[in-house]
Design an enzyme around this catalytic site. Sequence first.
Site, PDB file in Angstrom:
ATOM      1  N   SER A 115     -15.453   2.277  77.773  1.00 28.44           N
ATOM      2  CA  SER A 115     -15.961   1.284  76.830  1.00 28.44           C
ATOM      3  C   SER A 115     -15.987  -0.105  77.473  1.00 28.44           C
ATOM      4  CB  SER A 115     -15.112   1.315  75.552  1.00 28.44           C
ATOM      5  OG  SER A 115     -15.754   0.646  74.493  1.00 28.44           O
ATOM      6  N   ASP A 218     -21.234   9.147  69.477  1.00 30.81           N
ATOM      7  CA  ASP A 218     -20.403   7.945  69.571  1.00 30.81           C
ATOM      8  C   ASP A 218     -20.751   7.005  68.424  1.00 30.81           C
ATOM      9  OD1 ASP A 218     -19.181   5.509  70.325  1.00 30.81           O
ATOM     10  OD2 ASP A 218     -19.465   5.920  72.446  1.00 30.81           O
ATOM     11  N   HIS A 248     -16.456   8.532  70.459  1.00 31.86           N
ATOM     12  CA  HIS A 248     -16.403   7.459  71.452  1.00 31.86           C
ATOM     13  C   HIS A 248     -15.318   7.656  72.510  1.00 31.86           C
ATOM     14  CE1 HIS A 248     -16.826   3.453  73.114  1.00 31.86           C
ATOM     15  NE2 HIS A 248     -15.594   3.123  72.778  1.00 31.86           N
TER      16      HIS A 248
END
Length: 276
Positions: A115, A218, A248
């Site tokens: 991320s 996600d 995610h």
Amino acid sequence: MDASELFSLDGNKGHCPVEVSVAEILAGQPVASPCSGRVGVLLVHGLNGGKSDMEELGALLQAQGWCVELILLPGHGTDVRDMLPIGWAEWAQAVREALHELRERCDHVFLVGHSLGGALCLHMAASEPVAGLVTMCAPISMYPGMLAAVRVVKRFTPWLPTLREDVRDKEARRRYARGVYRHTPMAPVESMLQYLPLLRAELPNVTAPILIMTAIHDHVVPARDGRTIYRLIGSQEKQLVTFHRSYHVIMKDHDREEVFERTLAFIQRHLPSTSS
């Protein structure tokens, strides 16, 4: 056929045999292997994350005899209020310093980030020499109007409640409950979103081999961001893998074993023969 279709593989393909199995790592069996100093791997967690997010992957990589560093990004690991004055500049500086320190000890350094951590790895690779990088669900565009919405919300509250981590596997949500933030701070999110257009412009400068992993379901970072990274990246050696069972946090979810194996295989594949 677009890039996601071309490079999306199911869970029964592309795995590599390893001396220490992923199953052993996931079972929590301690594995000790001295760091050779030849290969280093820097692991960077995401916003609202922590070192624990990368511990299992780090253990697998360390078992190969590689020097593994799990960075804790500034503002993380304590109370969400400590993150409010922190943003992209502080995170990027911390990652750069950790990269420089690891490079002093190792001949070949790889970056692995989830991320926000993936975005920071891209940023580093645009200006720093690295042997390769792996990004997991890294943001590059996010959603239209998201920055404006965050700025509006920030006028009324410094953070929003986080119901749970974006993990599909119910058992995994219970297993990885430690260290999960219950709120998301708006100012740091705004800082990240503000930098993303600059990061997009940096992508052609990234030439190191790259493995891009994304998840079609996600709920935090749209899967199309992975395809955008693949399209804009300057790397000649690039691979895009799309997962279909996880949300995610793919290194904790249904596909975590494949995530680990692909990361390991990528690093092994891009090591000079004298270092493998």
